[in-house]
Design an enzyme around this catalytic site. Sequence first.
Site, PDB file in Angstrom:
ATOM      1  N   PRO A  17      17.648 -28.377 -78.302  1.00 42.28           N
ATOM      2  CG  PRO A  17      18.221 -28.567 -76.052  1.00 42.28           C
ATOM      3  CD  PRO A  17      17.412 -29.220 -77.121  1.00 42.28           C
ATOM      4  CG  MET A  18      20.844 -28.014 -81.694  1.00 47.52           C
ATOM      5  SD  MET A  18      20.571 -28.449 -83.436  1.00 47.52           S
ATOM      6  CE  MET A  18      18.949 -27.710 -83.723  1.00 47.52           C
ATOM      7  CD  GLN A  70      19.280 -27.909 -72.598  1.00 47.47           C
ATOM      8  OE1 GLN A  70      20.183 -27.368 -73.222  1.00 47.47           O
ATOM      9  NE2 GLN A  70      19.000 -29.209 -72.712  1.00 47.47           N
ATOM     10  CB  CYS A 100      26.036 -29.922 -72.965  1.00 46.77           C
ATOM     11  SG  CYS A 100      27.196 -28.941 -73.950  1.00 46.77           S
ATOM     12  CG  ASN A 211      18.594 -35.996 -78.852  1.00 46.52           C
ATOM     13  OD1 ASN A 211      19.569 -35.634 -78.211  1.00 46.52           O
ATOM     14  ND2 ASN A 211      18.347 -35.534 -80.058  1.00 46.52           N
ATOM     15  N   GLY A 212      19.128 -38.400 -80.768  1.00 46.66           N
ATOM     16  CA  GLY A 212      20.407 -38.903 -81.254  1.00 46.66           C
ATOM     17  C   GLY A 212      20.277 -39.678 -82.543  1.00 46.66           C
ATOM     18  N   GLY A 213      20.867 -39.169 -83.617  1.00 45.61           N
ATOM     19  CA  GLY A 213      20.921 -39.893 -84.880  1.00 45.61           C
ATOM     20  C   GLY A 213      19.629 -39.937 -85.662  1.00 45.61           C
ATOM     21  N   GLY A 234      17.723 -32.891 -83.940  1.00 47.45           N
ATOM     22  CA  GLY A 234      18.624 -31.753 -83.822  1.00 47.45           C
ATOM     23  C   GLY A 234      19.014 -31.169 -85.154  1.00 47.45           C
ATOM     24  NE  ARG A 235      24.299 -32.942 -85.467  1.00 47.35           N
ATOM     25  CZ  ARG A 235      25.137 -33.954 -85.618  1.00 47.35           C
ATOM     26  NH1 ARG A 235      26.218 -33.806 -86.359  1.00 47.35           N
ATOM     27  NH2 ARG A 235      24.901 -35.114 -85.027  1.00 47.35           N
TER      28      ARG A 235
END
Length: 332
Positions: A17-18, A70, A100, A211-213, A234-235
Amino acid sequence: MASDAQHSVAGRLSVAPMMDWTDRHCRYFHRLLSRHALLYTEMVTAAAIVHGDAARLLAYDAAEHPVTLQLGGSEPDLLARAVQIAAPFGYDGIDLNCGCPSDRVQSGAFGAVLMKDAGLVAECVAAMMAASDAPVSVKCRLGVDEQEPRDVLPAFIETIASAGVRHVTIHARKAWLQGLSPKQNRDIPPLDYNLAAEMKAAFPQLHITLNGGITSLDAAEAALADGFDGVMIGRAAYHDSGAVLGDADARIFGAAPGPGAVGAVRAMLPYIEDQLGRGLRLNAITRHMLGAFASIPGARQWRRVLSEGAHRPGAGPELVERALAEVIQAAA
């Protein structure tokens, strides 16, 4: 609405979710690239749903399934009411944001600040579960500020699991609520995949998503091979959507390949026509499509044509077709 088991299968790969990015138009395009990845809405506050235009905030296209809503919030009663309002919309899951670090979230005493109060999170998720049959998950950090993750995270997960949570997404960094911006919090605190892996070993009954990286399907496959139940990107899934999501069905889910970026763009054209007929501007959709060809020749031309023309009054599907022609010509 998917069952808990179906939700877990889809969760092998999810798009994070972004805020300002994973809106319904973005998700529609991502679904065309991958039929199986789990998609998430932008975070929506419980207060906005209860006191605002819930229909506008919660509406989505049925083609987006499986999709998880979310929520942001820290008041059990308010979260329960938001979940009740959302229930008829048929989301496949409801996720509580405990990760967040933005100022807005801190001022509302939710998001990553909830890592400091596992008991309150347990009350929140219990209230949410009582309000809907949809699976309730939690997205969290390793800890916040001066907390020692190895002390905090196991107790946090045990507490929310005791409340009935079966799916936890761990963003494998701490969050610094003071001193770092939200952007810096995505990059500066070091990753600790080992601690996240220890949580999977300690809580084998839970679906643990890392999640992350993670920026590629290679990295996602490695994490799954290491024992994680799912991987959230994510990105990279946004900025290089054609490469990450376009190959996900075959590589992550062992399913038939998706249509590829060219096929997905062509499949977007009727949707674009429909949305423009409802008064939407073209760039509200195409801004989410700029990364479709990031990894292949023609990407620059694709972005240029859309960026220069999509905001103009009257811009329509023919502009997308012209941008696509540039990509096809560059690849020839």
